[in-house]
Design a protein around this motif. Structure first.
Motif, short mmCIF file in Angstrom:
data_model
loop_
_atom_site.label_atom_id
_atom_site.label_comp_id
_atom_site.label_asym_id
_atom_site.label_seq_id
_atom_site.Cartn_x
_atom_site.Cartn_y
_atom_site.Cartn_z
N GLY A 53 0.97 -1.13 -0.06
CA GLY A 53 -0.01 0.20 -0.07
C GLY A 53 0.66 1.23 -0.13
O GLY A 53 2.20 1.18 0.22
N ILE A 145 4.67 -0.83 -3.43
CA ILE A 145 3.88 -1.03 -4.67
C ILE A 145 4.82 -1.61 -5.86
O ILE A 145 4.49 -2.50 -6.37
CB ILE A 145 3.08 0.03 -4.99
CG1 ILE A 145 2.12 0.84 -3.89
CG2 ILE A 145 2.32 -0.57 -6.22
CD1 ILE A 145 1.03 -0.33 -3.47
N PHE A 163 -3.96 -4.93 -0.44
CA PHE A 163 -3.70 -3.85 -0.75
C PHE A 163 -4.34 -2.91 0.63
O PHE A 163 -5.49 -3.10 0.82
CB PHE A 163 -4.43 -3.45 -1.94
CG PHE A 163 -4.02 -2.01 -2.43
CD1 PHE A 163 -2.70 -2.05 -3.22
CD2 PHE A 163 -4.65 -0.65 -2.00
CE1 PHE A 163 -2.46 -0.57 -3.54
CE2 PHE A 163 -4.11 0.50 -2.60
CZ PHE A 163 -3.17 0.46 -3.27
N VAL A 165 -5.23 0.25 2.58
CA VAL A 165 -5.28 1.89 2.37
C VAL A 165 -5.68 2.50 3.35
O VAL A 165 -6.56 1.91 4.63
CB VAL A 165 -6.61 2.17 1.12
CG1 VAL A 165 -5.89 1.51 -0.24
CG2 VAL A 165 -7.88 1.54 1.43
N VAL A 198 -2.14 4.06 -5.74
CA VAL A 198 -3.58 3.71 -5.54
C VAL A 198 -4.06 3.11 -6.72
O VAL A 198 -5.02 2.46 -6.74
CB VAL A 198 -4.40 4.88 -4.83
CG1 VAL A 198 -5.71 4.71 -4.74
CG2 VAL A 198 -3.97 5.37 -3.28
N HIS A 200 -3.18 1.16 -8.42
CA HIS A 200 -2.55 -0.35 -8.93
C HIS A 200 -3.60 -1.23 -7.84
O HIS A 200 -3.22 -2.53 -7.73
CB HIS A 200 -0.96 -0.58 -8.16
CG HIS A 200 -0.12 0.08 -9.27
ND1 HIS A 200 0.18 -0.48 -10.63
CD2 HIS A 200 0.43 1.40 -9.22
CE1 HIS A 200 0.96 0.50 -11.37
NE2 HIS A 200 1.08 1.42 -10.44
N VAL A 201 -4.59 -0.91 -7.01
CA VAL A 201 -5.37 -1.79 -6.31
C VAL A 201 -5.92 -2.87 -7.00
O VAL A 201 -6.23 -3.95 -6.42
CB VAL A 201 -6.46 -0.93 -5.57
CG1 VAL A 201 -7.32 -0.33 -6.42
CG2 VAL A 201 -7.16 -1.51 -4.84
N THR A 202 -6.38 -2.78 -8.44
CA THR A 202 -7.11 -3.75 -9.11
C THR A 202 -6.11 -4.71 -9.32
O THR A 202 -6.61 -5.93 -9.89
CB THR A 202 -7.44 -3.25 -10.36
OG1 THR A 202 -6.45 -2.56 -11.32
CG2 THR A 202 -8.82 -2.06 -9.97
N PHE A 204 -4.57 -6.46 -6.95
CA PHE A 204 -4.50 -7.16 -5.91
C PHE A 204 -5.61 -8.04 -5.66
O PHE A 204 -6.48 -7.96 -6.25
CB PHE A 204 -4.29 -6.21 -4.67
CG PHE A 204 -2.78 -5.50 -4.42
CD1 PHE A 204 -1.93 -5.98 -3.40
CD2 PHE A 204 -2.72 -4.66 -5.35
CE1 PHE A 204 -0.69 -5.55 -3.38
CE2 PHE A 204 -1.08 -3.96 -5.32
CZ PHE A 204 -0.39 -4.44 -4.18
N VAL A 207 -8.31 -5.68 -0.75
CA VAL A 207 -8.18 -4.45 -0.11
C VAL A 207 -8.90 -4.29 1.28
O VAL A 207 -9.95 -4.66 1.58
CB VAL A 207 -8.95 -3.29 -1.18
CG1 VAL A 207 -10.50 -3.49 -1.11
CG2 VAL A 207 -8.64 -1.93 -0.70
#
Length: 240
Positions: A53, A145, A163, A165, A198, A200-202, A204, A207
């Motif tokens: 993260g 990341i 991930f 956040v 942020v 790049h969350v998809t 992972f 979340v």
């Protein structure tokens, strides 16, 4: 006379009441086999859990609390060439090495992944992972990341990628300010980087929001993720 081999009957069956034991024997005889006492499903494989993260989301706090609440975890201590910050302990928070030592580790292929981050090297030693997985421990990796992206390429779906956040961008920036470890210029770089990270969350698997004052909730969610992975029919199988 029954052809059933009574030596295969579960050991604790001999302490059962006579009528129950006789029924078990009769059922085994009718089925032509003994009831087995070994587990129906094998023990779940050791997991590699990658927690990543942006800066300021509380990765260290979540991992510390997770280690307090759950046994059977090994947190891999990352090697870094950056200077030690106040309160950090060598060998616990990071292995602090010189740039020359780090480059030697790269040359000897001792790192699962490494990267140059904000002018300093960070990397994950392979030996720790191998040694503890062999003992049945689940492995927790804390990486940035860039490191997570590299690990995704190396490990694919054999590891679990989480991930982390903050509840908002403002909360993340406030935490960075509260750390008091960066100058204004360094903060601007970290915030600009975090805004890109942020996105790049998809890539992972999960979340987790680590909201201010709700650390326990975030840790419980990570635990739930681990438990769910342990209960999967098709287990992940990481080989380092």
């Amino acid at each position: 006379m029954s052809d059933i081999d009574n030596s295969q009957t579960p050991p604790n069956s001999h302490s059962l009441p006579k009528n129950k034991l006789e029924l078990l024997r009769a059922l085994e005889s009718q089925l032509g086999s003994c009831f087995r006492a070994d587990p129906v499903c094998p023990s779940p494989n050791p997991l590699i859990i990658v927690i990543s993260g942006p800066s300021g989301v509380g990765k260290d706090a979540v991992i510390r609390k997770l280690r307090e609440m759950r046994q059977g975890l090994h947190f891999v201590v990352t090697a870094t060439s950056r200077p030690m910050r106040p309160g950090e302990v060598d060998g616990k928070d990071y292995f602090f090495v010189s740039k020359e030592e780090f480059l030697s580790m790269i040359e000897k292929d001792e790192l699962l992944e490494y990267a140059l981050v904000y002018g300093d090297y960070k990397g994950v030693p392979k030996k720790q992972i191998r040694d503890y997985m062999a003992k049945g421990y689940d492995i927790v990796l804390r990486v940035d990341i860039q490191g997570a992206k590299t690990l995704k390429r190396i490990l694919g779906n054999s590891a679990v990628f989480v991930f982390l956040v903050a509840e908002s961008e403002l909360a993340m920036v406030e935490r960075l300010i509260d750390r008091r470890t960066e100058s204004k210029e360094e903060l601007l770089v970290r915030i600009a980087t975090a805004r890109e990270e942020v996105k790049h969350v998809t890539s992972f698997d999960y979340v987790v929001v680590n909201a201010q004052g709700r650390l326990d909730d975030a840790v419980k969610l990570v635990e739930s993720i681990i438990n769910a992975e342990k209960a999967k029919v098709r287990q992940r199988n990481a080989v380092i």
